[in-house]
Each structure stands twice: as C-alpha cells, then as structure tokens.
Design a protein around this motif. Sequence first.
Motif, PDB file in Angstrom:
ATOM      1  N   UNK A 257      71.635  37.247  -2.114  1.00  0.00           N
ATOM      2  CA  UNK A 257      71.179  38.562  -2.060  1.00  0.00           C
ATOM      3  C   UNK A 257      70.722  39.189  -3.261  1.00  0.00           C
ATOM      4  N   UNK A 258      71.219  38.720  -4.409  1.00  0.00           N
ATOM      5  CA  UNK A 258      70.900  39.062  -5.541  1.00  0.00           C
ATOM      6  C   UNK A 258      69.372  38.372  -5.863  1.00  0.00           C
ATOM      7  N   UNK A 259      69.139  37.413  -5.433  1.00  0.00           N
ATOM      8  CA  UNK A 259      67.746  36.442  -5.640  1.00  0.00           C
ATOM      9  C   UNK A 259      66.861  36.952  -4.615  1.00  0.00           C
ATOM     10  N   UNK A 260      67.162  37.552  -3.511  1.00  0.00           N
ATOM     11  CA  UNK A 260      66.107  37.975  -2.537  1.00  0.00           C
ATOM     12  C   UNK A 260      65.818  39.521  -2.969  1.00  0.00           C
ATOM     13  N   UNK A 261      66.910  40.167  -3.511  1.00  0.00           N
ATOM     14  CA  UNK A 261      66.633  41.697  -3.966  1.00  0.00           C
ATOM     15  C   UNK A 261      65.726  41.437  -5.234  1.00  0.00           C
ATOM     16  N   UNK A 262      65.910  40.567  -6.131  1.00  0.00           N
ATOM     17  CA  UNK A 262      64.983  40.450  -7.269  1.00  0.00           C
ATOM     18  C   UNK A 262      63.516  39.916  -6.910  1.00  0.00           C
ATOM     19  N   UNK A 263      63.275  39.148  -5.876  1.00  0.00           N
ATOM     20  CA  UNK A 263      62.191  38.796  -5.352  1.00  0.00           C
ATOM     21  C   UNK A 263      61.261  40.097  -4.778  1.00  0.00           C
ATOM     22  N   UNK A 264      61.929  40.861  -4.057  1.00  0.00           N
ATOM     23  CA  UNK A 264      61.682  41.820  -3.401  1.00  0.00           C
ATOM     24  C   UNK A 264      61.132  42.826  -4.455  1.00  0.00           C
ATOM     25  N   UNK A 265      61.974  43.305  -5.491  1.00  0.00           N
ATOM     26  CA  UNK A 265      61.518  44.062  -6.678  1.00  0.00           C
ATOM     27  C   UNK A 265      60.314  43.338  -7.374  1.00  0.00           C
ATOM     28  N   UNK A 266      60.314  42.324  -7.557  1.00  0.00           N
ATOM     29  CA  UNK A 266      58.964  41.668  -8.305  1.00  0.00           C
ATOM     30  C   UNK A 266      57.908  41.791  -7.367  1.00  0.00           C
ATOM     31  N   UNK A 267      57.809  41.497  -6.123  1.00  0.00           N
ATOM     32  CA  UNK A 267      56.835  41.935  -5.384  1.00  0.00           C
ATOM     33  C   UNK A 267      56.203  43.186  -5.316  1.00  0.00           C
ATOM     34  N   UNK A 268      57.155  44.260  -5.212  1.00  0.00           N
ATOM     35  CA  UNK A 268      56.964  45.557  -5.235  1.00  0.00           C
ATOM     36  C   UNK A 268      56.272  46.219  -6.653  1.00  0.00           C
ATOM     37  N   UNK A 269      57.012  45.527  -7.693  1.00  0.00           N
ATOM     38  CA  UNK A 269      56.491  45.631  -8.834  1.00  0.00           C
ATOM     39  C   UNK A 269      54.967  45.344  -9.262  1.00  0.00           C
ATOM     40  N   UNK A 270      54.566  43.946  -8.604  1.00  0.00           N
ATOM     41  CA  UNK A 270      53.203  43.506  -8.538  1.00  0.00           C
ATOM     42  C   UNK A 270      52.340  44.418  -7.738  1.00  0.00           C
ATOM     43  N   UNK A 271      52.760  44.815  -6.736  1.00  0.00           N
ATOM     44  CA  UNK A 271      52.134  45.966  -5.774  1.00  0.00           C
ATOM     45  C   UNK A 271      51.839  46.961  -6.533  1.00  0.00           C
ATOM     46  N   UNK A 272      52.789  47.699  -7.046  1.00  0.00           N
ATOM     47  CA  UNK A 272      52.590  48.898  -7.621  1.00  0.00           C
ATOM     48  C   UNK A 272      51.522  48.552  -8.671  1.00  0.00           C
ATOM     49  N   UNK A 273      51.654  47.778  -9.592  1.00  0.00           N
ATOM     50  CA  UNK A 273      50.750  47.464 -10.541  1.00  0.00           C
ATOM     51  C   UNK A 273      49.342  47.145 -10.154  1.00  0.00           C
ATOM     52  N   UNK A 274      49.071  46.587  -9.050  1.00  0.00           N
ATOM     53  CA  UNK A 274      47.862  46.524  -8.532  1.00  0.00           C
ATOM     54  C   UNK A 274      47.353  47.787  -8.122  1.00  0.00           C
ATOM     55  N   UNK A 275      48.118  48.678  -7.505  1.00  0.00           N
ATOM     56  CA  UNK A 275      47.694  49.854  -6.792  1.00  0.00           C
ATOM     57  C   UNK A 275      47.422  50.791  -8.105  1.00  0.00           C
ATOM     58  N   UNK A 276      48.243  50.695  -9.155  1.00  0.00           N
ATOM     59  CA  UNK A 276      48.136  51.458 -10.358  1.00  0.00           C
ATOM     60  C   UNK A 276      46.775  51.303 -10.919  1.00  0.00           C
ATOM     61  N   UNK A 277      46.248  49.937 -11.181  1.00  0.00           N
ATOM     62  CA  UNK A 277      45.135  49.250 -11.765  1.00  0.00           C
ATOM     63  C   UNK A 277      43.956  49.855 -10.877  1.00  0.00           C
ATOM     64  N   UNK A 278      44.133  49.678  -9.719  1.00  0.00           N
ATOM     65  CA  UNK A 278      43.018  50.115  -8.736  1.00  0.00           C
ATOM     66  C   UNK A 278      42.740  51.558  -8.845  1.00  0.00           C
ATOM     67  N   UNK A 279      43.934  52.451  -9.005  1.00  0.00           N
ATOM     68  CA  UNK A 279      43.657  53.916  -9.099  1.00  0.00           C
ATOM     69  C   UNK A 279      42.992  54.110 -10.421  1.00  0.00           C
TER      70      UNK A 279
END
Length: 347
Positions: free
Chosen positions: A306-328
Amino acid sequence: MAISRRKFLGSLGAAIGATTTGSLTKAYGAANKHFNGYPGSSGVLHDTTLCIGCRKCEQACNTVNDLPQPEKPFDDLSILDKNRRTQADAFTVVNQFGADEKVFVKKQCNHCLEPACASACFVKALKKTPEGPVVYDASLCVGCRYCMVACPFEIPAYEYDNVLTPKVTKCTLCAPRLKEGKLPGCVEVCPREALIFGEREALIKIARSRIQKHPDQYVDHVYGEHEMGGTSWLYLSGKPFETIGMREDLGTISAPELTSGPLSAVPIVVGLWPVLLTGVYAISKRKDKIAKEEKEDALQAASVQANEEMNQKIEVLREKMTKEKTAAINFEVKKALEEAEKGKQEE
C-alpha cells in the motif's frame, strides 16, 4: 513452547506402557451385576392417553432451565406434525402420532436406573443419583460425546454453537427443584395430570391399577419398568408403543451389564486421554501461532504494498503538477511576450 512430534509420541507410548503394567487406577467399567434401583427413588409416570399436546410442559421446561425461546412460540401446535428429538436448547419435546386418533407423547431423558450415558462416561461427568435424576457435571466433561452414542433413546445433545465452553445437555428431572421440595416444572404445569411425580415403585402400582381397571383403554405394559434394566420415567399407552415412537427392541438388560466386557479397556482410554488432549492442545496452539504469524506477515506485506502504491501515485501526481505548472508558466511568458510585441507595433 510447542511440543514436538517425537515427544508427543513418546508420551503416548509411556501412557500405554503405564496402562499395560497396571499402574493406573482401576477401570470405570460397570460390574456384571443387575441393579434394581435405589430404594425410594423418584420418577414420573406419563399417561399418554391423557396428554392433549398443549406443549405447556415444553414451555415450563424452557423457563425452568432458562433456555432460549424457540423460533415458533409454544402455542403454535403446528410443530407437533414434525417428529422432533431433544436438542441443546430443548430438553423436552412433544410429538404427535396417528392420523385419525391422535396420540401425544412427551420425550425427554428417561433417567435409566443404570444409565448407558453414565456407563460410557469414563470421567464420571454423568451419574445416577439415589433420588432418581441422572445429572451432569460440566466441569468434568471432556467433550468426547460417548454418552450421545451410548444412549438408546437418543437424548443427550451437544452445544455445537458454543465454541468456547460447549456442554452436553439434557433433562435433569429438575434435580435442583427436587432438592427444594418442588415438582419438576413439566409435572407442575400439566393441565390434565398426564404427568405424575412420585416414588417409582408407587408409580408402577398406579400404572398397573389403571391397566387393571381399564384393560380396553391401555396396553398391558408399563414402559420403562424393565426396558434397559428399568427407567425412572414410565409410560402408559393405549396404542402399541412401537407406533408412538417408543423402542421395543431394547430388552431388559441394563447398559452396564451389556458393556461390562468392552468397558474393561477403559483404563487405557483414561490413561491416554490427558496425553491425547495435551497433544491436540499443543497442535492447536501451534496452528494458532502459525496462523497469527501468517496474518501478521500478510498485514505487513499489504502495508508495504500500500505504501509503495501510495508513493507511486504521489510521484505521478507530482510529475503531473510539475508539468501543469511548467505549461502554465510557459503560457504566461508567451502571453506576456505577445503583448509586449503588440505594444511595440502600436507605437
């Protein structure tokens, strides 16, 4: 500490050796001698010709013994159509026989003079008292249920639903009430006096007197006077006993007389039983320990996953937010450059 298989088998062999050398106590097996019953012991006479199937005896038994209420209320007489036997939560039942001329018969422990259940019980959890009842001591019972197998009337029941402290259950002839000078609950409540309590010998005389006075009304036999060596619960009937659910193949020899030979081997069982229980207990505890460890391992593995899955989801979300922030940011920079270029052209 878990007992090893070698140690368990070694203890088993030691018990067998002790038994064969005669170092254990003597057998609980019955002597090959007929017993005519305790003088003055009490019993009940059930005259089936008087029973109306009202089930008030069932209700009284339920109340006296503090048993759970049945699914169908006691005033529901439709249940009489079924051939019932006693259960862990029902020490007595009334059954109906015959279609045109109905006969109602109360069934409960017959409290044999020499009980098969007590004869089969090597720890003496069941015993016949001089007063008449066959009583049960749950503190001695090891749950072998030999009493259930031995009883020719199929009476003792077992609390299978009680996982922690299951007991053997049956009618006690209201032994606690008898000590207080009271009648058995079923006898006290019977509206037709189809149940009579008293000294067994006196009840036999009453039964014989009724048969003599009304020979066309009764079968010329008092059931329980001699069956299986005699019982404290006696029956009168206007129909052949075999037609109203009563066994007529039991003979007059008591259970202890029939089993005195086989029960000579009981000391072996007595000697082995503690060892067997120790082994079963150890195996059971070992299984519980393994099950607990497996459960803990499974929970830990699930937690890690569960921790591994949560970390993966956080990492995906972080990458997504970084991409969205860069695009903005790129969008705003592009917009600012376009507006600046437009301002120069207007000048």
